[in-house]
Design a protein around this motif. Structure first.
Motif, PDB file in Angstrom:
ATOM      1  N   ASP A 188       2.295  13.801  -2.035  1.00 51.86           N
ATOM      2  CA  ASP A 188       1.587  13.836  -3.175  1.00 51.86           C
ATOM      3  C   ASP A 188       0.368  13.110  -3.304  1.00 51.86           C
ATOM      4  OD1 ASP A 188       3.414  15.991  -3.673  1.00 51.86           O
ATOM      5  OD2 ASP A 188       4.774  14.635  -4.673  1.00 51.86           O
ATOM      6  N   LEU A 189       0.296  11.850  -2.786  1.00 49.32           N
ATOM      7  CA  LEU A 189      -0.806  10.768  -2.656  1.00 49.32           C
ATOM      8  C   LEU A 189      -2.084  11.205  -2.299  1.00 49.32           C
ATOM      9  CD1 LEU A 189       1.169   7.552  -2.477  1.00 49.32           C
ATOM     10  CD2 LEU A 189       0.503   8.749  -4.539  1.00 49.32           C
ATOM     11  N   GLU A 190      -1.978  12.415  -1.482  1.00 48.45           N
ATOM     12  CA  GLU A 190      -2.945  12.908  -0.569  1.00 48.45           C
ATOM     13  C   GLU A 190      -3.974  13.506  -1.632  1.00 48.45           C
ATOM     14  OE1 GLU A 190      -4.432  15.638   2.972  1.00 48.45           O
ATOM     15  OE2 GLU A 190      -2.630  15.962   2.622  1.00 48.45           O
ATOM     16  N   GLY A 191      -5.331  12.851  -1.810  1.00 47.63           N
ATOM     17  CA  GLY A 191      -6.351  13.208  -2.633  1.00 47.63           C
ATOM     18  C   GLY A 191      -6.219  12.367  -4.047  1.00 47.63           C
ATOM     19  N   GLU A 192      -5.155  11.535  -4.514  1.00 44.98           N
ATOM     20  CA  GLU A 192      -5.007  10.842  -5.402  1.00 44.98           C
ATOM     21  C   GLU A 192      -5.896   9.576  -4.986  1.00 44.98           C
ATOM     22  OE1 GLU A 192      -3.789  10.954  -8.274  1.00 44.98           O
ATOM     23  OE2 GLU A 192      -2.798  12.935  -7.952  1.00 44.98           O
ATOM     24  N   ARG A 193      -6.568   9.064  -6.163  1.00 42.79           N
ATOM     25  CA  ARG A 193      -7.295   7.798  -6.260  1.00 42.79           C
ATOM     26  C   ARG A 193      -6.286   6.651  -6.084  1.00 42.79           C
ATOM     27  NH1 ARG A 193     -12.474   7.255  -4.511  1.00 42.79           N
ATOM     28  NH2 ARG A 193     -13.298   6.488  -6.192  1.00 42.79           N
ATOM     29  N   LEU A 194      -6.447   5.720  -5.117  1.00 46.71           N
ATOM     30  CA  LEU A 194      -5.428   4.556  -4.977  1.00 46.71           C
ATOM     31  C   LEU A 194      -6.098   3.303  -5.533  1.00 46.71           C
ATOM     32  CD1 LEU A 194      -3.432   5.425  -1.996  1.00 46.71           C
ATOM     33  CD2 LEU A 194      -2.841   6.152  -4.289  1.00 46.71           C
ATOM     34  N   VAL A 195      -5.273   2.565  -6.092  1.00 44.01           N
ATOM     35  CA  VAL A 195      -5.852   1.070  -6.320  1.00 44.01           C
ATOM     36  C   VAL A 195      -5.167   0.387  -5.362  1.00 44.01           C
ATOM     37  CG1 VAL A 195      -6.005  -0.911  -7.806  1.00 44.01           C
ATOM     38  CG2 VAL A 195      -6.109   1.512  -8.669  1.00 44.01           C
ATOM     39  N   MET A 196      -6.113  -0.187  -4.354  1.00 45.43           N
ATOM     40  CA  MET A 196      -5.326  -0.888  -3.147  1.00 45.43           C
ATOM     41  C   MET A 196      -5.523  -2.325  -3.086  1.00 45.43           C
ATOM     42  SD  MET A 196      -3.448  -0.638  -0.479  1.00 45.43           S
ATOM     43  CE  MET A 196      -3.368   1.489  -0.699  1.00 45.43           C
ATOM     44  N   PHE A 197      -4.379  -3.099  -2.391  1.00 43.76           N
ATOM     45  CA  PHE A 197      -4.436  -4.364  -2.421  1.00 43.76           C
ATOM     46  C   PHE A 197      -5.460  -4.818  -1.380  1.00 43.76           C
ATOM     47  CE2 PHE A 197      -0.272  -3.215  -3.973  1.00 43.76           C
ATOM     48  CZ  PHE A 197      -0.186  -4.077  -4.822  1.00 43.76           C
ATOM     49  N   ARG A 198      -5.780  -6.182  -1.229  1.00 41.11           N
ATOM     50  CA  ARG A 198      -6.597  -6.864  -0.158  1.00 41.11           C
ATOM     51  C   ARG A 198      -5.843  -6.431   1.123  1.00 41.11           C
ATOM     52  NH1 ARG A 198      -4.454 -11.431   1.399  1.00 41.11           N
ATOM     53  NH2 ARG A 198      -3.118 -12.595  -0.179  1.00 41.11           N
ATOM     54  N   HIS A 199      -6.861  -6.741   2.245  1.00 37.38           N
ATOM     55  CA  HIS A 199      -6.504  -6.790   3.578  1.00 37.38           C
ATOM     56  C   HIS A 199      -5.539  -7.989   3.859  1.00 37.38           C
ATOM     57  CE1 HIS A 199      -8.603  -3.603   5.467  1.00 37.38           C
ATOM     58  NE2 HIS A 199      -9.854  -3.842   4.721  1.00 37.38           N
ATOM     59  N   GLY A 200      -4.498  -7.789   4.506  1.00 35.98           N
ATOM     60  CA  GLY A 200      -3.466  -8.672   4.703  1.00 35.98           C
ATOM     61  C   GLY A 200      -2.452  -8.905   3.862  1.00 35.98           C
ATOM     62  N   TYR A 201      -2.420  -7.942   2.788  1.00 34.64           N
ATOM     63  CA  TYR A 201      -1.421  -7.822   1.896  1.00 34.64           C
ATOM     64  C   TYR A 201      -0.391  -7.025   2.234  1.00 34.64           C
ATOM     65  CZ  TYR A 201      -0.347  -8.666  -3.134  1.00 34.64           C
ATOM     66  OH  TYR A 201       0.086  -9.264  -4.326  1.00 34.64           O
ATOM     67  N   ASP A 202       0.909  -7.274   2.310  1.00 38.97           N
ATOM     68  CA  ASP A 202       2.013  -6.580   3.165  1.00 38.97           C
ATOM     69  C   ASP A 202       2.020  -5.012   2.650  1.00 38.97           C
ATOM     70  OD1 ASP A 202       3.239  -8.687   4.812  1.00 38.97           O
ATOM     71  OD2 ASP A 202       3.228  -9.642   2.671  1.00 38.97           O
ATOM     72  N   LEU A 203       1.962  -5.004   0.960  1.00 41.12           N
ATOM     73  CA  LEU A 203       2.193  -3.865   0.609  1.00 41.12           C
ATOM     74  C   LEU A 203       0.839  -2.793   1.028  1.00 41.12           C
ATOM     75  CD1 LEU A 203       3.203  -4.825  -3.090  1.00 41.12           C
ATOM     76  CD2 LEU A 203       4.773  -3.566  -1.433  1.00 41.12           C
ATOM     77  N   ARG A 204      -0.293  -3.304   1.367  1.00 39.84           N
ATOM     78  CA  ARG A 204      -1.478  -2.580   1.779  1.00 39.84           C
ATOM     79  C   ARG A 204      -0.947  -1.839   2.906  1.00 39.84           C
ATOM     80  NH1 ARG A 204      -7.266  -2.734   1.565  1.00 39.84           N
ATOM     81  NH2 ARG A 204      -8.196  -1.724   2.895  1.00 39.84           N
ATOM     82  N   GLU A 205      -0.550  -2.680   3.940  1.00 39.83           N
ATOM     83  CA  GLU A 205      -0.203  -2.047   5.291  1.00 39.83           C
ATOM     84  C   GLU A 205       0.804  -1.244   5.050  1.00 39.83           C
ATOM     85  OE1 GLU A 205      -2.382  -3.673   7.096  1.00 39.83           O
ATOM     86  OE2 GLU A 205      -2.723  -5.204   5.793  1.00 39.83           O
ATOM     87  N   LEU A 206       1.825  -1.334   4.425  1.00 30.15           N
ATOM     88  CA  LEU A 206       3.054  -0.335   4.256  1.00 30.15           C
ATOM     89  C   LEU A 206       2.766   1.001   3.756  1.00 30.15           C
ATOM     90  CD1 LEU A 206       6.269  -0.243   4.609  1.00 30.15           C
ATOM     91  CD2 LEU A 206       6.419  -1.122   2.233  1.00 30.15           C
ATOM     92  N   THR A 207       1.775   0.873   2.521  1.00 33.33           N
ATOM     93  CA  THR A 207       1.343   2.234   1.858  1.00 33.33           C
ATOM     94  C   THR A 207       0.358   2.962   2.802  1.00 33.33           C
ATOM     95  OG1 THR A 207       1.672   0.874  -0.025  1.00 33.33           O
ATOM     96  CG2 THR A 207       0.067   3.114  -0.052  1.00 33.33           C
ATOM     97  N   VAL A 208      -0.415   2.295   3.663  1.00 37.07           N
ATOM     98  CA  VAL A 208      -1.535   2.885   4.438  1.00 37.07           C
ATOM     99  C   VAL A 208      -0.659   3.651   5.530  1.00 37.07           C
ATOM    100  CG1 VAL A 208      -3.412   2.599   6.139  1.00 37.07           C
ATOM    101  CG2 VAL A 208      -3.490   1.490   3.984  1.00 37.07           C
ATOM    102  N   ALA A 209       0.118   2.852   6.167  1.00 34.34           N
ATOM    103  CA  ALA A 209       0.974   3.436   7.202  1.00 34.34           C
ATOM    104  C   ALA A 209       1.891   4.494   6.868  1.00 34.34           C
ATOM    105  CB  ALA A 209       1.894   2.192   7.952  1.00 34.34           C
TER     106      ALA A 209
END
Length: 293
Positions: A188-209
């Motif tokens: 459901d997040l496809e097409g949604e605008r996400l607020v994303m953490f900086r590079h190196g942030y564990d949550l960023r890598e998890l969400t993008v994956a």
């Protein structure tokens, strides 16, 4: 090789100036220079290239610097360990944690620890798991709360699993919720605008994956923030974000919190410390309280 010589060497390496280094370690400049020369004689190699107004490390100096810093850090830890009183009336703990854990997990535990041991100083360093592992390895931290699996497995570290935490989607109350039900699927997040953490942030890598596993690239409305900034941007209606449930619960004012549909997203939090050096007594007590919380 004397401990004092390593102190002087690190001071010169960090200041790139013999006089400023002497001031830093509270010794006369000629005495510092003599000790550096004695260290070079013992090692059989020059540690610095000396030119007027320009002090640089030789290859031998570059090789010695991280080792000297680690030796000094270990000695500092030993000094504080010895100075601690039997009843933990004094001392310090150098604790590393990801920003989300500083927001969600730590405040209540640290308050309980401080109430019990008010004489213990708590020194907190925020960072991503990769940075915290590096700081542990060089002796700059006693304990760290990291996300498993570690970005670079390290046999020199001991990790103890602490908790497994669910992730949730947060959005502005005025914005529509992704999907149509009481839960949100990653798709459901496809097409949604996400607020994303900086590079190196564990949550960023998890969400993008997770998004890529569903076959799409996430669309970022804004990126590069720490936890507080991300939550603030979501409150302002810039987009949605995937954050730990504990953070959403504690910082949920002005946010709509929606669970992720099964199987959801999770992360595993662990306590880590160096395997070759036991944490100071105060740190071991904090470790016990975290594990028993």
């Amino acid at each position: 090789m004397q401990f004092q010589q390593l102190q002087y060497f690190v001071a010169v390496a960090e200041t790139r100036h013999f006089t400023r280094a002497a001031d830093l370690v509270h010794v006369a400049q000629p005495s510092l220079s003599q000790q550096i020369k004695a260290l070079e004689r013992e090692l059989g190699a020059d540690l610095f290239l000396r030119a007027r107004g320009n002090i640089t490390l030789t290859d031998a100096g570059e090789a010695l610097l991280p080792l000297a810093r680690r030796i000094l850090a270990d000695a500092d830890t030993a000094r504080h360990e010895v100075l601690e009183l039997v009843q933990l009336r004094s001392g310090r703990i150098r604790l590393g944690a990801t920003p989300s854990l500083c927001t969600g997990l730590l405040p209540d535990v640290l308050r309980a620890f401080h109430d019990r041991y008010p004489g213990i100083r708590l020194l907190i360093e925020e960072g991503g798991s990769h940075d915290l592992v590096r700081e542990l390895a060089r002796g700059a931290l006693d304990l760290a709360l990291v996300v498993l699996p570690l970005p670079t497995p390290s046999p020199a570290l001991t990790t103890v699993e602490l908790l497994r935490e669910d992730l949730v989607v947060v959005s502005s109350p005025e914005a529509s919720v992704p999907g149509r039900g009481r839960t949100v699927r990653i798709a459901d997040l496809e097409g949604e605008r996400l607020v994303m953490f900086r590079h190196g942030y564990d949550l960023r890598e998890l969400t993008v994956a997770a998004c890529r596993a569903e076959g799409f690239e996430p669309d970022f409305a804004v990126e590069g923030g720490e936890m507080d900034a991300v939550l603030g941007f979501v409150r302002a209606g810039l987009g949605v974000a995937v954050v730990p449930r504990m953070v959403a619960t504690k910082s949920g004012r002005g946010l709509r919190v929606t669970p992720l549909a099964r199987p959801g997203l999770h992360r595993t939090i662990a306590l880590a410390h160096r395997s070759d050096v036991a944490p100071p007594r105060a740190a071991r007590e904090l470790q016990r309280m975290l594990l028993e919380r």
